[in-house]
Every structure is written in structure tokens, then in C-alpha cells.
Scaffold this active site. Structure first.
Site, PDB file in Angstrom:
ATOM      1  N   ASP A  46       8.676  -2.896  48.920  1.00 17.02           N
ATOM      2  CA  ASP A  46       7.645  -2.157  49.636  1.00 17.02           C
ATOM      3  C   ASP A  46       6.350  -2.963  49.670  1.00 17.02           C
ATOM      4  O   ASP A  46       6.155  -3.899  48.883  1.00 17.02           O
ATOM      5  CB  ASP A  46       7.379  -0.817  48.945  1.00 17.02           C
ATOM      6  CG  ASP A  46       8.514   0.179  49.121  1.00 17.02           C
ATOM      7  OD1 ASP A  46       9.420  -0.097  49.931  1.00 17.02           O
ATOM      8  OD2 ASP A  46       8.489   1.228  48.444  1.00 17.02           O
ATOM      9  N   LYS A  65       5.621  -0.357  54.697  1.00 17.00           N
ATOM     10  CA  LYS A  65       5.428   0.787  55.572  1.00 17.00           C
ATOM     11  C   LYS A  65       4.076   1.411  55.262  1.00 17.00           C
ATOM     12  O   LYS A  65       3.775   1.735  54.115  1.00 17.00           O
ATOM     13  CB  LYS A  65       6.510   1.841  55.353  1.00 17.00           C
ATOM     14  CG  LYS A  65       7.870   1.486  55.928  1.00 17.00           C
ATOM     15  CD  LYS A  65       8.813   2.652  55.786  1.00 17.00           C
ATOM     16  CE  LYS A  65      10.169   2.354  56.398  1.00 17.00           C
ATOM     17  NZ  LYS A  65      11.080   3.495  56.293  1.00 17.00           N
ATOM     18  N   MET A 123       1.005  11.371  49.626  1.00 11.24           N
ATOM     19  CA  MET A 123       0.712  10.972  51.016  1.00 11.24           C
ATOM     20  C   MET A 123      -0.106  12.036  51.744  1.00 11.24           C
ATOM     21  O   MET A 123       0.182  12.383  52.891  1.00 11.24           O
ATOM     22  CB  MET A 123       2.022  10.691  51.769  1.00 11.24           C
ATOM     23  CG  MET A 123       2.884   9.628  51.122  1.00 11.24           C
ATOM     24  SD  MET A 123       4.542   9.516  51.829  1.00 11.24           S
ATOM     25  CE  MET A 123       5.321  11.018  51.162  1.00 11.24           C
TER      26      MET A 123
END
Length: 251
Positions: free
Chosen positions: A31, A53, A165
Site C-alpha cells: 500500500d 490507493k 476513512m
């Protein structure tokens, strides 16, 4: 494939088994938020492939990542799929395991210290506490149909809610929780860049969550904690500070 949880950021929070796996890797698919010191644990000759991402900016689609992993595993290489936190908590680790297993290839899963656990510990914020909370829930703040979900009962008396998030949707999250019955004066904390350099822990009230995120220019990665346990933390009380500033300006 060896699916490895890299923890919340600080390399010292890696498990022993995670370090062992990295040291054997031929290919590391990682990641974007993985600390460079963690990647350095892999052999110098190991191929390192970033599949970073970020919100609305993906290096590869999830389908392309799945295909990439399968292709490398099929060559006989030791492929370490390195994900922040724990790979089975909002990390799409389950999807990647399904894909590799469907291809008839071997998989090992090594759990990691989740962002919620690592960041909360750093802020001295107990997610459960005998006097304040006997239940904790984890939800994603960026997901399809957020406003249609029923969050009633996830936060409130004797309950803690951890939102991953959620920075970009903080205003909507606060409105959603209050609409589902959470009191506007429920304590909340935002834990930004937990366990990494420049980390912050900020406390306010639910009704002020969105404005506080904007005032303080909070950036991802960050998690939001909602519940009475927030009052036990070392997080700085930004609502009180802002109120003092506002009072001074009006004097």
C-alpha cells in the site's frame, strides 16, 4: 501469497512473524502508506511494487491488483502483500485471499496491529473501559450508501464507535450520527497520523466534528473515535481552545 498486516505505521509495531515474512520476500506488493523503514526489511533484491490507493486516486483497480498478485505467485516467487493496519479490517484483504485461493495457490495471513488499536494506544484512549464502554464497533466512513445505513446503537452510552476513512466526510458523519440519536455533545476524538511523525490527537464534541476537522486542517490517514472513553485520552481539547479564542475576539 503471504498477506501481512504492517500495523498503523511505526515499524516497532510489526509482529515477529511479519518481519520474518518480509525478510524472505521475492516480491513485496504494498500500500502507499507503508513506512519506508518497513519496506527496508525486505531483501535489497526483492521487487517492490506500490499499489497505492487514495481517495479518488488509485494506482491500480482492485481487480488489477488481484491479477498482479496471482501472476507473481504463479511464478513461484514468495509474494508478500503488505497492507497497513490489519489486512482484514477495511483492507480488502478478504477479496485478495479469495482471488488467490480461487486460483489454487497457497495463502498465509499474518494479522497486524490495527489502526484503531495502535492510534488509540498512542493517545492513551481505551476503546473499552469498565466504567465507560462495554462495546466497540468499527465502521468505514467512506462507503456506498452511507446515509442509508442504520448506525443507531453503535455510539452512545457505554458504547464506542471507531470510524475509519472519515475525514473527508466528517460533516456527513456527524449529521448521520445525530440523526440516528447520538447526542450532539458526545465526545469525539480525531487521531491523525497515529504512531507516525507529526501525529496529533484532537478532542471535541460531535456537533463540532466537521468544523474542527476544517479548522485544524486534518489530513488522512486519521481515524475518528466517538464515545465517553474519549474523555480519558491525552487528546487536546480543541473545542475549548476555539471557544476561548472566539470569546477573546468578541471581547
Amino acid at each position: 501469497m503471504i498477506l501481512v498486516g504492517a500495523g498503523p505505521g511505526d515499524p516497532g509495531l510489526l509482529t515477529v512473524r511479519a518481519v520474518e515474512a518480509l525478510k524472505t520476500a521475492d516480491v513485496v506488493v504494498h500500500d502507499g502508506l507503508i513506512d519506508a523503514r518497513v519496506l527496508d526489511l525486505a531483501p535489497p533484491q526483492a521487487q517492490r511494487i506500490s499499489v497505492a490507493k487514495r481517495r479518488a486516486r488509485h494506482t491500480l483497480s482492485q481487480e488489477a491488483i488481484n491479477a498482479l498478485i496471482v501472476a507473481h505467485v504463479k511464478t513461484g516467487a514468495i509474494v508478500v502483500r503488505l497492507k497497513g493496519g490489519d489486512p482484514f479490517i477495511f483492507g480488502r484483504g478478504g477479496e485478495e485471499v479469495e482471488t488467490v485461493r480461487a486460483a489454487g495457490l497457497p495463502v498465509e495471513v499474518i494479522p497486524g496491529v490495527s489502526a484503531a488499536l495502535g492510534c488509540a494506544a498512542e493517545a492513551m484512549l481505551p476503546l473499552t473501559h469498565r466504567d465507560h464502554s462495554s462495546a466497540v464497533s468499527f465502521v468505514a466512513g467512506q462507503c456506498k450508501g452511507l446515509t442509508d445505513q442504520d448506525w443507531s446503537g453503535l455510539a452512545g452510552q457505554a458504547r464506542t464507535l471507531v470510524i475509519y476513512m472519515g475525514v473527508a466526510t466528517a460533516n456527513g458523519i456527524a449529521d448521520k450520527l445525530m440523526a440516528d440519536g447520538v447526542a450532539p455533545d458526545m465526545p469525539v476524538a480525531v487521531l491523525e497520523r497515529g504512531t507516525l511523525e507529526g501525529h496529533r490527537a484532537i478532542r471535541t464534541l460531535l456537533a463540532d466534528l466537521g468544523p474542527m476537522v476544517e479548522r485544524e486542517r486534518v489530513q488522512s490517514p486519521a481515524i475518528i473515535v466517538v464515545g465517553e472513553v474519549v474523555t480519558l485520552s491525552d487528546a487536546e481539547d480543541k473545542l475549548a481552545r476555539w471557544a476561548r479564542v472566539a470569546e477573546g475576539m468578541s471581547a
